[in-house]
Design a protein around this motif. Structure first.
Motif, PDB file in Angstrom:
ATOM      1  N   LEU A  50      83.728  78.896 -66.706  1.00 29.79           N
ATOM      2  CA  LEU A  50      82.418  79.417 -66.326  1.00 29.79           C
ATOM      3  C   LEU A  50      81.580  78.422 -65.524  1.00 29.79           C
ATOM      4  N   LEU A  51      81.537  77.174 -65.978  1.00 28.44           N
ATOM      5  CA  LEU A  51      80.702  76.190 -65.294  1.00 28.44           C
ATOM      6  C   LEU A  51      81.098  76.033 -63.834  1.00 28.44           C
ATOM      7  N   VAL A  52      82.392  76.115 -63.554  1.00 27.53           N
ATOM      8  CA  VAL A  52      82.844  75.933 -62.171  1.00 27.53           C
ATOM      9  C   VAL A  52      82.239  76.981 -61.241  1.00 27.53           C
ATOM     10  N   HIS A  53      81.981  78.189 -61.749  1.00 30.61           N
ATOM     11  CA  HIS A  53      81.323  79.204 -60.926  1.00 30.61           C
ATOM     12  C   HIS A  53      79.887  78.777 -60.610  1.00 30.61           C
ATOM     13  N   LEU A  54      79.170  78.318 -61.634  1.00 29.23           N
ATOM     14  CA  LEU A  54      77.795  77.880 -61.418  1.00 29.23           C
ATOM     15  C   LEU A  54      77.735  76.699 -60.455  1.00 29.23           C
ATOM     16  N   ILE A  55      78.652  75.753 -60.629  1.00 30.19           N
ATOM     17  CA  ILE A  55      78.647  74.559 -59.788  1.00 30.19           C
ATOM     18  C   ILE A  55      78.996  74.899 -58.343  1.00 30.19           C
ATOM     19  N   SER A  56      80.063  75.664 -58.142  1.00 29.58           N
ATOM     20  CA  SER A  56      80.476  75.966 -56.772  1.00 29.58           C
ATOM     21  C   SER A  56      79.421  76.814 -56.056  1.00 29.58           C
ATOM     22  N   GLY A  57      78.812  77.771 -56.772  1.00 26.39           N
ATOM     23  CA  GLY A  57      77.752  78.556 -56.169  1.00 26.39           C
ATOM     24  C   GLY A  57      76.562  77.703 -55.789  1.00 26.39           C
ATOM     25  N   MET A  58      76.173  76.781 -56.678  1.00 28.65           N
ATOM     26  CA  MET A  58      75.052  75.896 -56.386  1.00 28.65           C
ATOM     27  C   MET A  58      75.361  75.012 -55.183  1.00 28.65           C
ATOM     28  N   MET A  59      76.558  74.427 -55.164  1.00 29.09           N
ATOM     29  CA  MET A  59      76.933  73.568 -54.042  1.00 29.09           C
ATOM     30  C   MET A  59      76.869  74.329 -52.727  1.00 29.09           C
ATOM     31  N   PHE A  60      77.358  75.567 -52.731  1.00 31.42           N
ATOM     32  CA  PHE A  60      77.328  76.379 -51.522  1.00 31.42           C
ATOM     33  C   PHE A  60      75.901  76.677 -51.079  1.00 31.42           C
ATOM     34  N   MET A  61      75.057  77.091 -52.015  1.00 28.81           N
ATOM     35  CA  MET A  61      73.693  77.461 -51.660  1.00 28.81           C
ATOM     36  C   MET A  61      72.884  76.269 -51.159  1.00 28.81           C
ATOM     37  N   LEU A  62      73.105  75.091 -51.750  1.00 34.50           N
ATOM     38  CA  LEU A  62      72.330  73.912 -51.388  1.00 34.50           C
ATOM     39  C   LEU A  62      72.980  73.089 -50.281  1.00 34.50           C
ATOM     40  N   GLY A  63      74.171  73.498 -49.838  1.00 32.52           N
ATOM     41  CA  GLY A  63      74.845  72.747 -48.780  1.00 32.52           C
ATOM     42  C   GLY A  63      75.372  71.408 -49.255  1.00 32.52           C
ATOM     43  N   ILE A  64      75.792  71.330 -50.507  1.00 32.97           N
ATOM     44  CA  ILE A  64      76.330  70.091 -51.083  1.00 32.97           C
ATOM     45  C   ILE A  64      77.852  70.123 -51.012  1.00 32.97           C
ATOM     46  N   ASN A  65      78.460  69.045 -50.582  1.00 32.66           N
ATOM     47  CA  ASN A  65      79.914  68.916 -50.646  1.00 32.66           C
ATOM     48  C   ASN A  65      80.283  67.486 -50.996  1.00 32.66           C
ATOM     49  N   GLN A  66      79.885  67.099 -52.176  1.00 30.27           N
ATOM     50  CA  GLN A  66      80.177  65.772 -52.704  1.00 30.27           C
ATOM     51  C   GLN A  66      80.223  65.860 -54.222  1.00 30.27           C
ATOM     52  N   PRO A  67      80.861  64.897 -54.870  1.00 27.11           N
ATOM     53  CA  PRO A  67      80.902  64.942 -56.335  1.00 27.11           C
ATOM     54  C   PRO A  67      79.529  64.655 -56.932  1.00 27.11           C
ATOM     55  N   ALA A  68      79.317  65.154 -58.140  1.00 27.25           N
ATOM     56  CA  ALA A  68      78.160  64.695 -58.906  1.00 27.25           C
ATOM     57  C   ALA A  68      78.313  63.196 -59.129  1.00 27.25           C
ATOM     58  N   ARG A  69      77.197  62.481 -59.162  1.00 25.97           N
ATOM     59  CA  ARG A  69      77.315  61.036 -59.401  1.00 25.97           C
ATOM     60  C   ARG A  69      77.107  60.666 -60.859  1.00 25.97           C
ATOM     61  N   PHE A  70      76.517  61.610 -61.642  1.00 29.22           N
ATOM     62  CA  PHE A  70      76.195  61.315 -63.043  1.00 29.22           C
ATOM     63  C   PHE A  70      76.260  62.609 -63.836  1.00 29.22           C
ATOM     64  N   ALA A  71      76.744  62.524 -65.066  1.00 28.43           N
ATOM     65  CA  ALA A  71      76.754  63.694 -65.950  1.00 28.43           C
ATOM     66  C   ALA A  71      76.573  63.241 -67.393  1.00 28.43           C
ATOM     67  N   ALA A  72      75.819  64.020 -68.142  1.00 25.71           N
ATOM     68  CA  ALA A  72      75.644  63.793 -69.575  1.00 25.71           C
ATOM     69  C   ALA A  72      75.671  65.144 -70.268  1.00 25.71           C
ATOM     70  N   ALA A  73      76.576  65.309 -71.218  1.00 27.96           N
ATOM     71  CA  ALA A  73      76.803  66.623 -71.828  1.00 27.96           C
ATOM     72  C   ALA A  73      76.602  66.578 -73.334  1.00 27.96           C
ATOM     73  N   VAL A  74      76.172  67.714 -73.869  1.00 28.32           N
ATOM     74  CA  VAL A  74      76.145  67.941 -75.310  1.00 28.32           C
ATOM     75  C   VAL A  74      76.768  69.301 -75.557  1.00 28.32           C
ATOM     76  N   GLY A  75      77.178  69.534 -76.793  1.00 30.17           N
ATOM     77  CA  GLY A  75      77.775  70.821 -77.132  1.00 30.17           C
ATOM     78  C   GLY A  75      78.541  70.720 -78.430  1.00 30.17           C
ATOM     79  N   GLY A  76      79.468  71.644 -78.611  1.00 33.69           N
ATOM     80  CA  GLY A  76      80.258  71.618 -79.822  1.00 33.69           C
ATOM     81  C   GLY A  76      80.994  72.927 -80.028  1.00 33.69           C
ATOM     82  N   ILE A  77      81.838  72.934 -81.054  1.00 36.20           N
ATOM     83  CA  ILE A  77      82.504  74.168 -81.484  1.00 36.20           C
ATOM     84  C   ILE A  77      81.601  74.760 -82.549  1.00 36.20           C
TER      85      ILE A  77
END
Length: 451
Positions: free
Chosen positions: A257-284
């Motif tokens: 799912l996240l890949v859809h959000l990321i690729s759509g955002m990159m397309f809309m904003l004209g971004i074609n580079q990796p994220a430089r920083f990420a911090a995640a939380v979550g769990g089962i």
């Protein structure tokens, strides 16, 4: 959506409306985009013959859509489960050549290109084998299973010169195209923050798929399916059907799912580079069925200096939506709508902080404020929010059509291996941060995710 963008009149009308003190709203229906050559009638001499690798849930859909495109034929299908040979023939024709060995399709000189929808842990090998065999390939998202896999895939594609299209279809969405136009024209002002979210709340949405009733080592090449990266396990129909639940084979909610959000955002904003920083939380948090990938996953990123916040949930239904926040307004993008709500970004009344002033001082301030601003505000036209709506649009069809048309006329695709890798890296960074319980960064020099 038309690629020509707003007319000058439309842009000026909206820009003027954005300056207003009151707010009105209107809705514009988006027309169907002129179809690329691959979805228009093509002469028999232009017919493309593709091989299908993987005829599962996503693969069967890609297969059925591809053969509906004029000038496109399926010449063979490969799957490690024999039941999907039957399915492929039901979709295409009773005498369709089928095999367990996908390399049979790569060796077939009559096959022009490949469409692949295999589990994530097989993406690297299938793509590298395809381009090395001289075949162009459409590969489902996420492009890679690991960051290292993605680097190897990019290198192989560039070395071979073959066309690689990654299957994150948001880059072929008409609503995303309209959002891209609005952003590019500066209507949001300075971009402040991007938020994206998506959620499901049912067992099927959480990948608790029912395995085929007849599945057994007799009709499935289980050892080959597992690959050679992780230790072999005893035959398990649940792993075969629900591979997204385990990091050994899939990339979890990030890769689904996240890949859809990321690729759509990159397309809309004209971004074609990796994220430089990420911090995640979550769990089962809910689906405690033996999986080792989280069912709740939230990530904050920096793409350059742009803050981005994405959240996924497999036990709470939420629509797929972006909220792109700018100094001049808010852009909300869903699967079928784009809504722009302008904002003035100026005071339209005396500042409430003056409530802390003594009365005489407050009254003096308010008198001066009204003298300086009332006349200007009275001349400002009403603001207008605009919603663009697209009905009955499937972004998979044009995304596949873009691939086949690129193969036919040898032109770039809308989501090449570099873009696909950059989107996938954001997913890998989300997973790495989750498992490491720490923030991570992308090291462009070493091409690695580091803590």
């Amino acid at each position: 959506m038309s690629k020509s963008g707003f007319s000058r009149r439309e842009f000026l009308e909206i820009g003027a409306a954005a300056a207003g003190g009151s707010l009105a709203a209107r809705t514009v229906l988006l027309g169907q985009e002129t179809e690329p050559r691959s979805v228009r009638p093509a002469p028999a001499s232009d017919t493309l013959r593709f091989g299908m690798i993987g005829v599962g849930m996503q693969g069967s859909g890609l297969l059925g859509t591809s053969i509906q495109l004029p000038g496109v034929e399926c010449a063979g299908a490969a799957d490690l489960y024999d039941g999907r040979h039957t399915l492929a023939r039901e979709i295409v024709r009773p005498d369709l050549p089928v095999t367990r060995r996908y390399r049979d399709l790569l060796d077939n000189k009559n096959i022009d290109c490949i469409v692949a929808a295999v589990p994530d842990h097989w993406h690297r090998q299938v793509v590298i084998d395809a381009v090395s065999a001289g075949k162009d390939i459409y590969c489902e998202k996420p492009m890679s299973h690991t960051a290292a896999d993605g680097v190897a895939m990019v290198d192989a594609a560039k070395k071979s010169g073959r066309i690689v299209q990654i299957g994150s279809q948001r880059v072929s969405s008409q609503v995303c195209a309209k959002a891209k136009e609005i952003i590019a024209q500066g209507m949001l002002g300075d971009l402040m923050l991007v938020e994206g979210s998506m959620g499901r709340n049912d067992p099927c949405g959480a990948w608790q798929y029912p395995p085929p009733f007849d599945l057994s080592p007799a009709n499935l090449d289980w050892d080959t399916w597992q690959g050679d990266v992780v230790p072999k396990k005893a035959f398990n129909p649940l792993i075969f059907a629900r591979w997204r639940c385990w990091k050994e084979y899939g990339t979890g909610v990030a890769g689904d799912l996240l890949v859809h959000l990321i690729s759509g955002m990159m397309f809309m904003l004209g971004i074609n580079q990796p994220a430089r920083f990420a911090a995640a939380v979550g769990g089962i948090r809910h689906w405690k069925d033996g999986r080792n990938m989280p069912d709740v996953h939230s990530v904050v990123y920096y793409f350059g200096d742009m803050p981005v916040y994405m959240r996924l949930n497999l036990a709470c239904e939420m629509p797929e939506i972006y909220r792109i926040q700018g100094s001049k307004g808010l852009l909300e993008v869903t699967g079928s709508t784009v809504s722009f709500t302008p904002q003035l970004g100026v005071d339209t009344y005396p500042c409430y902080y003056t409530g802390s002033f003594p009365r005489a001082m407050r009254e003096e301030y308010e008198k001066q404020w009204h003298a300086e601003n009332d006349a200007k505000l009275a001349k400002v036209p009403a603001q207008e929010s605009v919603t663009y709506r697209m009905a009955d649009f499937d972004d998979t069809r044009p995304h596949l059509a873009n691939f086949f048309d690129a193969v036919r006329v040898r032109r770039p695709v809308v989501e090449d291996v570099v873009f696909g890798n950059n989107a996938a890296l954001a997913c890998h960074m989300a997973n790495e941060s989750y498992f490491r319980k720490n923030s991570v960064t992308w090291d462009e020099g070493t091409k690695k995710i580091v803590g």
